[in-house]
Scaffold this active site. Structure first.
Site, PDB file in Angstrom:
ATOM      1  N   TYR A   1     -13.174  -1.935  12.224  1.00 19.18           N
ATOM      2  CA  TYR A   1     -11.827  -1.383  12.052  1.00 19.18           C
ATOM      3  C   TYR A   1     -10.974  -1.675  13.284  1.00 19.18           C
ATOM      4  CZ  TYR A   1      -7.999   1.878  11.411  1.00 19.18           C
ATOM      5  OH  TYR A   1      -6.750   2.424  11.287  1.00 19.18           O
TER       6      TYR A   1
ATOM      7  N   GLY B   1       0.814  -1.224   0.000  1.00 19.18           N
ATOM      8  CA  GLY B   1       0.000   0.000   0.000  1.00 19.18           C
ATOM      9  C   GLY B   1       0.834   1.254   0.000  1.00 19.18           C
TER      10      GLY B   1
ATOM     11  N   ASN C   1       1.448   3.587  -2.598  1.00 15.81           N
ATOM     12  CA  ASN C   1       1.348   4.596  -3.661  1.00 15.81           C
ATOM     13  C   ASN C   1       1.004   5.988  -3.142  1.00 15.81           C
ATOM     14  OD1 ASN C   1      -1.283   4.225  -3.112  1.00 15.81           O
ATOM     15  ND2 ASN C   1      -1.876   3.405  -5.093  1.00 15.81           N
ATOM     16  N   THR C   2       0.690   6.084  -1.853  1.00 10.90           N
ATOM     17  CA  THR C   2       0.323   7.389  -1.306  1.00 10.90           C
ATOM     18  C   THR C   2       0.584   7.411   0.202  1.00 10.90           C
ATOM     19  OG1 THR C   2      -1.552   8.880  -0.966  1.00 10.90           O
ATOM     20  CG2 THR C   2      -2.069   6.574  -1.111  1.00 10.90           C
ATOM     21  N   GLY C   3       0.503   8.592   0.792  1.00 11.41           N
ATOM     22  CA  GLY C   3       0.550   8.731   2.258  1.00 11.41           C
ATOM     23  C   GLY C   3       1.812   8.200   2.911  1.00 11.41           C
ATOM     24  N   ILE C   4       1.623   7.569   4.061  1.00 11.09           N
ATOM     25  CA  ILE C   4       2.755   7.074   4.857  1.00 11.09           C
ATOM     26  C   ILE C   4       3.596   6.076   4.071  1.00 11.09           C
ATOM     27  CG2 ILE C   4       3.391   5.804   6.934  1.00 11.09           C
ATOM     28  CD1 ILE C   4       0.870   6.641   8.214  1.00 11.09           C
ATOM     29  N   GLY C   5       2.925   5.193   3.319  1.00  6.39           N
ATOM     30  CA  GLY C   5       3.653   4.171   2.573  1.00  6.39           C
ATOM     31  C   GLY C   5       4.606   4.788   1.569  1.00  6.39           C
TER      32      GLY C   5
ATOM     33  N   SER D   1      -2.592   0.487  14.725  1.00 15.88           N
ATOM     34  CA  SER D   1      -3.167   1.776  15.061  1.00 15.88           C
ATOM     35  C   SER D   1      -3.476   1.814  16.544  1.00 15.88           C
ATOM     36  CB  SER D   1      -4.461   1.976  14.282  1.00 15.88           C
ATOM     37  OG  SER D   1      -5.243   2.956  14.900  1.00 15.88           O
TER      38      SER D   1
END
Ligand SMILES: *[C@@H]1O[C@H](CO)[C@@H](O)[C@H](O)[C@H]1NC(C)=O
Ligand SMILES: *[C@@H]1O[C@H](CO)[C@@H](O)[C@H](O)[C@H]1NC(C)=O
Ligand SMILES: *[C@@H]1O[C@H](CO)[C@@H](O)[C@H](O)[C@H]1NC(C)=O
Ligand SMILES: *[C@@H]1O[C@H](CO)[C@@H](O)[C@H](O)[C@H]1NC(C)=O
Ligand SMILES: CC(=O)N[C@H]1CO[C@H](CO)[C@@H](O)[C@@H]1O
Length: 325
Positions: free
Chosen positions: A204, A50, A52-56, A179
């Site tokens: 979640y 995961g 492609n964006t954000g933290i990753g 989390s």
């Protein structure tokens, strides 16, 4: 009259300025610990799910700066390739590859691992970063509730299928991005797949508690192999993870809530720091089965210490994913 007006305004301006400065420092403070140690990751092979964006994406960028060979395992290949190009351009590190991985499909996971093993005979770091948050009730290709299916079951299978390679490459590390919400979670033993009732928040938290339970169970099973596994809380990060949170998506949410929350939100770059710490800090060579937040060891919730539930979940997960460790 003018004087009266000036006197009225002065304290007001000072007050606004002080408030602004206060907000600024609050936001700075909320950005959390940073991983600043120099490390050289030349020759190390890393998988980040995961990314492609954000933290990753920020994690991949920093690993690329440190010269690692990186596999970005993503569902959306197009967006991942775009992110990869940006990272290559910025770091000049050309050993970054995009591979398709849909954690909501057991077939896709098996195919990803088969292909990866044909390309690489080493894996030093596996970063289980992909996640879905508070989505409406949906099922994975294999009929698992989406949040448990992707956040937990998908990564469970991925990790298990890569264990032989991780062991062969030891010392190696598994990093699980969980989390803080695991603290509100409970494992619903009677209705693990939320078939009787579904609440997006509970599902979640359950999936995130599962991550922490599994990290501890797996650490026990990996004792003496030189493979460590740790979980972490990245902090409250303003990324696309919240895209399913209805409250953040209407106009009110965007304008008011996001503004109010802004001082408390980390940038993705700062959200990646604890992941980098868990993946790279030499001091953690022998640390396993632990939980970190803000680049430091933190206690887990009592529910995450429940070894009996951990074992139950492990056995269920083996059944669901048709894999045996
Ligand atoms: C990093 O490590 C590699 C191989 O171990 C070495 O060739 C390279 O010079 C190192 N880079 C730096 C900046 O020290
Ligand atoms: C990065 O890796 C390459 C080979 O993979 C090596 O030639 C180079 O020296 C490394 N750079 C640094 C900064 O370590
Ligand atoms: C964390 O690691 C365990 C152990 O393999 C895995 O089952 C779990 O799904 C992982 N969680 C995440 C978010 O990757
Ligand atoms: C980890 O354990 C090994 C073997 O017991 C030891 O040589 C090494 O110094 C330890 N590393 C750290 C950072 O404690
Ligand atoms: C293999 C490779 O392309 N490595 C590059 C990764 O990034 C570092 C630092 O930016 C470069 O020096 C390497 O050549």
């Amino acid at each position: 009259m003018g004087c009266f007006f000036d006197c009225l305004m002065c304290p007001c301006v000072a007050w606004v300025a002080a408030f602004g400065v206060g907000i600024y420092f609050l936001r700075e403070y909320m950005q959390g610990g940073k991983f600043k140690k120099y490390t050289n990751e030349t020759g190390k092979v890393v998988i980040v799910t995961g990314s492609n964006t954000g933290i990753g994406k920020e994690t991949v960028l920093e690993l690329a700066r440190r010269n690692a060979t990186i596999y970005m395992a993503c569902r959306d290949k197009k967006r991942a390739e775009q992110a990869m190009k940006e990272i290559v351009q910025e770091t000049n590190n050309k050993s970054i590859f995009v591979r398709e991985l849909d954690l909501a499909s057991l077939d896709s996971i098996r195919k990803f691992v088969d292909d990866f093993k044909k390309e690489q005979d080493k894996l030093h770091i596996l970063i289980n970063n992909a996640g879905v948050m508070r989505c409406p009730h949906m099922l994975t290709k294999n009929g698992f509730e989406m949040q448990l299916g992707v956040n937990h079951m998908g990564h469970f299978l991925l990790t298990n299928l890569l264990l032989d390679l991780l062991k062969k490459t030891a010392p190696s590390r598994i990093v699980n991005v969980s989390s803080l919400f695991h603290t509100c979670g409970a494992i619903n033993i009677d209705d693990l797949n939320s078939e009787k009732s579904y609440d997006e928040g509970n599902a979640y938290s359950q999936s995130k508690l599962a991550n922490v339970l599994f990290t501890r169970e797996l650490a026990k099973r990996l004792e003496g192999t030189g493979v460590t596994v740790n979980a972490l809380h990245p902090g409250a990060v303003d990324t696309e993870l919240g895209r399913h949170m209805k409250i953040l998506n209407n106009l009110f949410g965007r304008l008011v809530l996001k503004t109010l929350l802004w001082p408390f939100m980390k940038t993705p770059k700062n959200g990646a720091q604890t992941t980098l710490y868990a993946a790279l800090d030499p001091d953690l060579d022998n640390v396993t089965g632990m939980y970190f937040s803000d680049c430091a060891l933190k206690p887990v919730a009592p529910a995450a210490m429940d070894d009996k539930t951990g074992k139950f979940l492990w056995e269920e997960s083996e059944k669901w994913t048709h894999s045996k460790y």
